[in-house]
Design an enzyme around this catalytic site. Structure first.
Site: not given
Ligand code: AGP
Length: 609
Positions: A604, A101
């Site tokens: 991720k 964080g």
């Molecule tokens: C998508 O391929 C990316 N890894 C990224 O845009 C991701 O969708 C975005 O960070 C949102 O993540 P979340 O769905 O876990 O909120």
């Protein structure tokens, strides 16, 4: 983002901690470290780069203990380096901390510690202040010292702390960053995410926001922010540890693309009764609630936001209610109009995206009803929503989101149908038509996957391209944004998506013989218009890869190649049209020998602003 793992038991902690950290590698990181109490002091060992670099400096000697904490860092303050890696100790390493964080007031704390206590900081990180705060408050009671320290801290943090004088416990705190405790026999674990625990436990406690947890080898005690002990339901994790492995695929991303038929099946069929009625498990929204709404917001980031673009169109069409989509990082700062007649839908695979969580809290504070579409059970977004709609896609490990996206789309359709039917906005025939079209999707997606070799051939032809555009109209425009993001985030090719009708307002100036345009033309009622848009870009020399429904062959006359998807009703084409785009991005990135599952600069789950 950062990964935390802690072990306390009667065996050696080092191996369990390293195992756990390896299971968190998918979160993206730039350094790793471990802290163990050895000979009355805490010894911290850490190294920039991959976990294998850390293993080289903890292997040889008898460096081990029955308690310890470990960390994988994704830099936010201070460049990736050995000294900035976690764990961080206080002045004499009598305590050590790992942190996920951001401590927003760390500068202020740093200056105070330097001025009042003469603390000499070793790193550039915000996290180091936590170790020194706990160190100055520590008088033999670690829990008390940690509680005092967090009173001084502002921001988002999940921390785990050990003390040399109490080498039988770990104290951890959760505030706006995930923490989960693993319940063992004769040992206990703490981690940022479930995969880190799966090798050793199946029973877990989800730690709620502003809670503190004390782990010893035989107990896990959870306290609320007032210091009262709380009872917590045990959650049984049904995920098979191997489910997060690649199962024979070269990359998690390809495995997860191929898991889409099952993800769609699980997300859809578990919610459909024999009479096609939708049981929105645990959704408490009533008919009155639905009739009370006069606006829907769909707010998310990245791929989840692109699912919202499709959701907007299908919910407006089926539920006859205005829907606004927004990216979370904008929504949270634009003082949006929200009231108790607003349904706020947050979409998030991880359920821990800081921007999405903050936007949710903003909407909640303004009185909106909060529904979330989430893949990770028990995640922050899920726990802070009034209603949660899980995408049962299983663990999505690759940074590039694929099966989460298509299962998010399924949830959009189910929400649209549920609301539309409840309001009487759609009739029984149309409702059943859409349901039957949705039920046919798993097989149709599987049929597209069988053509992956054809798409691999296309990738071999176009992987050297420097600019690849995605165009579409209606539902295809939302899908083209997703196709463009997939390509750029794993192949690093410059890519751009635009509504096809908008090309003539400037972007068409970029078209030239080196340009590749992926043109989505799956919407029957817009097909002719798309064909003329393709002619426009082709006349400027661009190469065209068309995406169309089987049987719509006119597009072949104006395209260099066409990928066909099975026939279906226009409304559900996004679930099919995205699959060739996912595969194209994957195989192009493979040709370019990119790090497909862990692309550079990406994580991720983006749990910081
Ligand atoms: C998508 O391929 C990316 N890894 C990224 O845009 C991701 O969708 C975005 O960070 C949102 O993540 P979340 O769905 O876990 O909120």
């Amino acid at each position: 983002m950062c990964g935390i793992v802690g072990y306390v038991g009667s065996e050696h902690a080092k191996e369990k901690i390293i195992d756990g950290l390896k299971r968190l590698e998918y979160r993206g990181y730039d350094s790793a470290g471990i802290a163990l109490p050895v000979n009355g002091k805490i010894e911290i060992r850490k190294h920039v780069g991959e976990i294998k670099n850390l293993e080289k400096i903890i292997g040889g000697d008898d460096y081990d203990a029955p308690v310890g904490i470990g960390h994988t860092r994704w830099a936010t303050h201070g460049a990736p380096s050995d000294i900035n890696a976690h764990p961080h100790g206080n002045q004499n390493n009598s305590v050590a901390v790992v942190h996920n964080g951001i401590i927003e007031n760390y500068q202020e704390i740093r200056e105070w510690l330097q001025r009042e206590y003469g603390v000499a900081f070793k790193s550039e990180t915000d996290s180091e202040v936590i170790a020194h705060l706990i160190g100055i408050y520590y008088d033999g009671d670690l829990l008390k010292a940690v509680n005092k320290a967090v009173e001084d801290m502002r921001g988002a943090y999940a921390i785990a702390v050990i003390a040399a004088d109490e080498p039988d416990k770990i104290v951890a705190v959760r505030k706006d960053a995930p923490l989960v405790a693993g319940i063992g026999k004769g040992f206990n674990l703490i981690a940022s995410d479930i995969p880190a625990l799966l090798k050793y436990v199946r029973e877990v406690y989800f730690i709620e926001n502003n809670e503190t947890v004390v782990l010893t080898k035989d107990n896990i005690d959870i306290y609320d922010e007032k210091g009262r002990k709380v009872k917590r339901e045990v959650f049984h994790v049904s995920w098979d540890a191997d489910a997060a492995e690649k199962e024979g695929y070269e990359h998690f991303m390809l495995k997860e693309i191929h898991e889409q038929p099952k993800g769609i099946q699980d997300t859809l069929f578990k919610r459909l009764a024999d009479d096609n009625s939708i049981n929105l498990d645990g959704i408490t929204m009533t008919k009155e609630d639905i009739e009370n709404f006069n606006k829907v917001y769909i707010v998310a980031c990245g791929t989840a936001y692109h699912a919202g673009l499709v959701g907007k169109m299908v919910i407006e069409k089926m539920a006859e209610i205005p829907v606004e989509t927004d990216i979370a990082s904008e929504f949270r700062y634009r003082d949006p109009f929200v009231d108790d007649k607003t349904l706020f839908i947050a979409i998030s695979q991880s359920g821990e995206t800081q921007d999405t969580l903050a936007a949710l809290r903003e909407a909640k504070a303004k009185g909106a009803r909060i529904m979330s579409v989430v893949n990770v059970v028990g995640s922050s977004v899920a726990r802070e929503s009034d209603d949660v709609f899980y995408t049962w896609a299983g663990p999505e490990i690759a940074v590039a989101s694929t099966k989460a996206y298509t299962t998010q789309l399924i949830c959009m359709y189910l929400i649209a149908l549920y609301m539309g039917k409840t309001k009487g906005a759609i009739d029984e025939d149309y409702y059943n038509l859409i349901i039957s079209e949705l039920k046919a999707l798993p097989d149709k997606v599987a049929a597209i996957l069988e053509k992956e070799k054809d798409i691999e051939k296309l990738a071999k032809k176009y992987y050297h391209k420097e600019h690849i555009f995605f165009i579409g109209r209606g539902l295809d425009s939302g899908v083209s944004y997703e196709g463009s993001l997939k390509l750029k985030e794993i192949s690093y090719i410059h890519s751009f998506a635009i509504a096809a009708g908008e090309l003539k307002h400037g972007t068409i100036a970029l078209m030239d013989p080196d340009t590749l345009v992926v043109a989505l033309a799956t919407q029957d009622f817009l097909y002719e218009k798309m064909v003329s848009n393709i002619v426009e870009v082709r006349s400027r020399g661009a190469r065209i890869v068309g995406i169309a429904k089987e049987g719509k062959n006119e597009i072949e006359k104006v395209s260099d190649e066409v990928i066909y998807v099975p026939q279906c009703i226009d409304e559900v084409t996004p679930v099919l049209a995205v699959v060739p785009l996912q595969l194209l991005a994957y195989f192009i990135a493979k040709e370019r020998e990119c790090n497909i599952d862990k692309p550079k600069n990406l994580a991720k789950s983006v749990t910081v602003e």
